[in-house]
Design a protein around this motif. Structure first.
Motif, PDB file in Angstrom:
ATOM      1  N   TRP A   1      10.214  26.017 -18.412  1.00  0.00           N
ATOM      2  CA  TRP A   1       9.393  25.637 -17.266  1.00  0.00           C
ATOM      3  C   TRP A   1       8.949  24.198 -17.490  1.00  0.00           C
ATOM      4  CZ3 TRP A   1       9.315  28.150 -12.843  1.00  0.00           C
ATOM      5  CH2 TRP A   1       9.758  29.469 -12.846  1.00  0.00           C
ATOM      6  N   THR A   2       9.340  23.331 -16.563  1.00  0.00           N
ATOM      7  CA  THR A   2       9.180  21.894 -16.740  1.00  0.00           C
ATOM      8  C   THR A   2       8.513  21.272 -15.527  1.00  0.00           C
ATOM      9  OG1 THR A   2      11.209  21.890 -18.051  1.00  0.00           O
ATOM     10  CG2 THR A   2      10.427  19.756 -17.259  1.00  0.00           C
ATOM     11  N   VAL A   3       7.562  20.381 -15.798  1.00  0.00           N
ATOM     12  CA  VAL A   3       6.916  19.619 -14.742  1.00  0.00           C
ATOM     13  C   VAL A   3       7.594  18.255 -14.680  1.00  0.00           C
ATOM     14  CG1 VAL A   3       4.779  18.503 -13.984  1.00  0.00           C
ATOM     15  CG2 VAL A   3       4.705  20.779 -14.986  1.00  0.00           C
ATOM     16  N   GLY A   4       8.005  17.887 -13.495  1.00  0.00           N
ATOM     17  CA  GLY A   4       8.640  16.594 -13.285  1.00  0.00           C
ATOM     18  C   GLY A   4       7.669  15.616 -12.649  1.00  0.00           C
ATOM     19  N   PHE A   5       8.199  14.487 -12.305  1.00  0.00           N
ATOM     20  CA  PHE A   5       7.399  13.434 -11.686  1.00  0.00           C
ATOM     21  C   PHE A   5       8.109  12.956 -10.431  1.00  0.00           C
ATOM     22  CE2 PHE A   5       6.360  13.422 -16.142  1.00  0.00           C
ATOM     23  CZ  PHE A   5       4.985  13.304 -16.139  1.00  0.00           C
ATOM     24  N   ALA A   6       7.329  12.505  -9.479  1.00  0.00           N
ATOM     25  CA  ALA A   6       7.878  11.970  -8.237  1.00  0.00           C
ATOM     26  C   ALA A   6       7.307  10.574  -8.015  1.00  0.00           C
ATOM     27  CB  ALA A   6       7.519  12.870  -7.062  1.00  0.00           C
ATOM     28  N   THR A   7       8.125   9.706  -7.466  1.00  0.00           N
ATOM     29  CA  THR A   7       7.643   8.374  -7.115  1.00  0.00           C
ATOM     30  C   THR A   7       7.525   8.285  -5.599  1.00  0.00           C
ATOM     31  OG1 THR A   7       9.897   7.510  -7.079  1.00  0.00           O
ATOM     32  CG2 THR A   7       8.659   7.223  -9.111  1.00  0.00           C
ATOM     33  N   THR A   8       6.516   7.565  -5.169  1.00  0.00           N
ATOM     34  CA  THR A   8       6.327   7.293  -3.751  1.00  0.00           C
ATOM     35  C   THR A   8       6.037   5.811  -3.590  1.00  0.00           C
ATOM     36  OG1 THR A   8       3.961   7.823  -3.899  1.00  0.00           O
ATOM     37  CG2 THR A   8       5.434   9.594  -3.182  1.00  0.00           C
ATOM     38  N   ASN A   9       6.339   5.288  -2.433  1.00  0.00           N
ATOM     39  CA  ASN A   9       6.062   3.885  -2.155  1.00  0.00           C
ATOM     40  C   ASN A   9       4.581   3.695  -1.867  1.00  0.00           C
ATOM     41  OD1 ASN A   9       8.734   3.090  -2.459  1.00  0.00           O
ATOM     42  ND2 ASN A   9       9.210   3.557  -0.324  1.00  0.00           N
ATOM     43  N   LYS A  10       4.038   2.598  -2.359  1.00  0.00           N
ATOM     44  CA  LYS A  10       2.644   2.265  -2.092  1.00  0.00           C
ATOM     45  C   LYS A  10       2.523   1.715  -0.672  1.00  0.00           C
ATOM     46  CE  LYS A  10       1.164   1.123  -6.792  1.00  0.00           C
ATOM     47  NZ  LYS A  10       0.618   0.050  -7.660  1.00  0.00           N
ATOM     48  N   THR A  11       1.327   1.845  -0.142  1.00  0.00           N
ATOM     49  CA  THR A  11       1.047   1.270   1.178  1.00  0.00           C
ATOM     50  C   THR A  11       0.880  -0.246   1.018  1.00  0.00           C
ATOM     51  OG1 THR A  11      -1.355   1.457   0.939  1.00  0.00           O
ATOM     52  CG2 THR A  11      -0.180   3.372   1.885  1.00  0.00           C
ATOM     53  N   THR A  12       0.922  -0.940   2.130  1.00  0.00           N
ATOM     54  CA  THR A  12       0.713  -2.392   2.122  1.00  0.00           C
ATOM     55  C   THR A  12      -0.645  -2.722   1.511  1.00  0.00           C
ATOM     56  OG1 THR A  12       2.058  -2.567   4.126  1.00  0.00           O
ATOM     57  CG2 THR A  12       0.637  -4.432   3.608  1.00  0.00           C
ATOM     58  N   GLU A  13      -1.646  -1.914   1.805  1.00  0.00           N
ATOM     59  CA  GLU A  13      -2.983  -2.146   1.268  1.00  0.00           C
ATOM     60  C   GLU A  13      -3.010  -1.951  -0.249  1.00  0.00           C
ATOM     61  OE1 GLU A  13      -2.380   0.010   3.857  1.00  0.00           O
ATOM     62  OE2 GLU A  13      -3.082  -1.293   5.479  1.00  0.00           O
ATOM     63  N   GLN A  14      -2.300  -0.942  -0.732  1.00  0.00           N
ATOM     64  CA  GLN A  14      -2.261  -0.703  -2.181  1.00  0.00           C
ATOM     65  C   GLN A  14      -1.530  -1.831  -2.901  1.00  0.00           C
ATOM     66  OE1 GLN A  14      -0.455   3.205  -1.791  1.00  0.00           O
ATOM     67  NE2 GLN A  14      -2.258   4.169  -2.729  1.00  0.00           N
ATOM     68  N   ILE A  15      -0.475  -2.361  -2.303  1.00  0.00           N
ATOM     69  CA  ILE A  15       0.248  -3.487  -2.904  1.00  0.00           C
ATOM     70  C   ILE A  15      -0.655  -4.720  -2.932  1.00  0.00           C
ATOM     71  CG2 ILE A  15       2.202  -5.066  -2.640  1.00  0.00           C
ATOM     72  CD1 ILE A  15       3.775  -2.650  -1.480  1.00  0.00           C
ATOM     73  N   ALA A  16      -1.377  -4.944  -1.847  1.00  0.00           N
ATOM     74  CA  ALA A  16      -2.295  -6.092  -1.796  1.00  0.00           C
ATOM     75  C   ALA A  16      -3.381  -5.953  -2.850  1.00  0.00           C
ATOM     76  CB  ALA A  16      -2.905  -6.213  -0.398  1.00  0.00           C
ATOM     77  N   ALA A  17      -3.910  -4.758  -3.042  1.00  0.00           N
ATOM     78  CA  ALA A  17      -4.938  -4.530  -4.070  1.00  0.00           C
ATOM     79  C   ALA A  17      -4.354  -4.758  -5.467  1.00  0.00           C
ATOM     80  CB  ALA A  17      -5.508  -3.117  -3.951  1.00  0.00           C
ATOM     81  N   TYR A  18      -3.130  -4.302  -5.697  1.00  0.00           N
ATOM     82  CA  TYR A  18      -2.463  -4.517  -6.980  1.00  0.00           C
ATOM     83  C   TYR A  18      -2.302  -6.022  -7.233  1.00  0.00           C
ATOM     84  CZ  TYR A  18       1.153  -4.472 -10.581  1.00  0.00           C
ATOM     85  OH  TYR A  18       1.869  -4.686 -11.729  1.00  0.00           O
ATOM     86  N   ASP A  19      -1.793  -6.736  -6.222  1.00  0.00           N
ATOM     87  CA  ASP A  19      -1.613  -8.184  -6.363  1.00  0.00           C
ATOM     88  C   ASP A  19      -2.936  -8.886  -6.625  1.00  0.00           C
ATOM     89  OD1 ASP A  19       1.119  -7.950  -6.026  1.00  0.00           O
ATOM     90  OD2 ASP A  19       1.118  -8.659  -3.940  1.00  0.00           O
ATOM     91  N   ASN A  20      -3.984  -8.461  -5.936  1.00  0.00           N
ATOM     92  CA  ASN A  20      -5.298  -9.060  -6.146  1.00  0.00           C
ATOM     93  C   ASN A  20      -5.785  -8.826  -7.579  1.00  0.00           C
ATOM     94  OD1 ASN A  20      -7.760 -10.392  -5.093  1.00  0.00           O
ATOM     95  ND2 ASN A  20      -8.686  -8.413  -5.587  1.00  0.00           N
ATOM     96  N   ASP A  21      -5.612  -7.614  -8.081  1.00  0.00           N
ATOM     97  CA  ASP A  21      -6.017  -7.317  -9.453  1.00  0.00           C
ATOM     98  C   ASP A  21      -5.238  -8.171 -10.444  1.00  0.00           C
ATOM     99  OD1 ASP A  21      -7.766  -5.425  -8.477  1.00  0.00           O
ATOM    100  OD2 ASP A  21      -6.520  -3.695  -9.014  1.00  0.00           O
ATOM    101  N   ARG A  22      -3.934  -8.330 -10.209  1.00  0.00           N
ATOM    102  CA  ARG A  22      -3.105  -9.174 -11.088  1.00  0.00           C
ATOM    103  C   ARG A  22      -3.566 -10.626 -11.031  1.00  0.00           C
ATOM    104  NH1 ARG A  22       1.817  -7.349 -13.576  1.00  0.00           N
ATOM    105  NH2 ARG A  22       1.774  -9.541 -14.095  1.00  0.00           N
ATOM    106  N   ALA A  23      -3.889 -11.104  -9.819  1.00  0.00           N
ATOM    107  CA  ALA A  23      -4.345 -12.483  -9.665  1.00  0.00           C
ATOM    108  C   ALA A  23      -5.646 -12.710 -10.431  1.00  0.00           C
ATOM    109  CB  ALA A  23      -4.519 -12.820  -8.181  1.00  0.00           C
ATOM    110  N   VAL A  24      -6.569 -11.769 -10.330  1.00  0.00           N
ATOM    111  CA  VAL A  24      -7.848 -11.880 -11.055  1.00  0.00           C
ATOM    112  C   VAL A  24      -7.593 -11.916 -12.561  1.00  0.00           C
ATOM    113  CG1 VAL A  24      -9.978 -10.635 -11.607  1.00  0.00           C
ATOM    114  CG2 VAL A  24      -9.257 -10.870  -9.224  1.00  0.00           C
ATOM    115  N   ALA A  25      -6.730 -11.037 -13.057  1.00  0.00           N
ATOM    116  CA  ALA A  25      -6.427 -10.992 -14.489  1.00  0.00           C
ATOM    117  C   ALA A  25      -5.723 -12.267 -14.939  1.00  0.00           C
ATOM    118  CB  ALA A  25      -5.574  -9.764 -14.808  1.00  0.00           C
ATOM    119  N   ASN A  26      -4.782 -12.748 -14.140  1.00  0.00           N
ATOM    120  CA  ASN A  26      -4.062 -13.968 -14.506  1.00  0.00           C
ATOM    121  C   ASN A  26      -4.975 -15.190 -14.495  1.00  0.00           C
ATOM    122  OD1 ASN A  26      -1.608 -12.748 -15.007  1.00  0.00           O
ATOM    123  ND2 ASN A  26      -0.840 -13.053 -12.940  1.00  0.00           N
TER     124      ASN A  26
END
Length: 152
Positions: free
Chosen positions: A74-99
């Motif tokens: 009995w095995t649990v797998g993983f699924a990938t889904t595409n992020k929303t435009t808002e989630q991508i923008a938040a990711y980019d913003n977080d990267r920009a702050v860190a950089n």
């Protein structure tokens, strides 16, 4: 982590040893329940498959809701889904702050070269200017190691 199976299908996941004890109050289970005994109650250990590779910027990964039987386990797998435009923008913003924080730290490490009693080399001036120019880099904010200037 365990799964409770009924008629060959997932009944309860996740399932625990505590739940097994509550479901069978008249049974005196040993402290360490052998695998064979668990399986006699249709309770099985759950394995995890390796997560797939994915683009952290544009995709997210999640554990599947229920395990499936894979090669007798009995095995649990993983699924990938595409992020929303808002989630991508938040990711980019977080990267920009860190950089920006990393860039500012690298600039601070070389600030003493700008003191009036120091002579800053052209290489150091170029390095510091490259750090200041990073936000206009074509990969900003998703910089790779090779995108960062090298300190002279």
């Amino acid at each position: 982590m365990y799964v409770k199976i009924t008629s060959g299908s997932v009944d309860t996941y996740p399932y625990s040893i505590g739940q097994l004890r509550r479901d069978n109050p008249t049974i005196s289970f040993p402290k360490q329940i052998p695998t064979e005994m668990l399986e006699s109650y249709d309770v099985y250990s759950v394995a995890y498959s390796d997560p797939p590779s994915y683009d952290e910027r544009t995709q997210q990964i999640a554990e599947e809701d229920n395990p499936s039987l894979v090669d007798g386990v009995w095995t649990v797998g993983f699924a990938t889904t595409n992020k929303t435009t808002e989630q991508i923008a938040a990711y980019d913003n977080d990267r920009a702050v860190a950089n920006r924080a990393t860039r500012n730290s690298k600039l601070a490490e070389t600030d003493f070269y700008a003191l009036s009693d120091m002579t800053m080399s052209d290489d150091m001036k170029s390095f510091r200017q490259s750090l200041r120019d990073l936000p206009s880099h074509s990969n900003w904010p998703n910089l790779e190691d090779a995108d960062w200037p090298t300190k002279p």
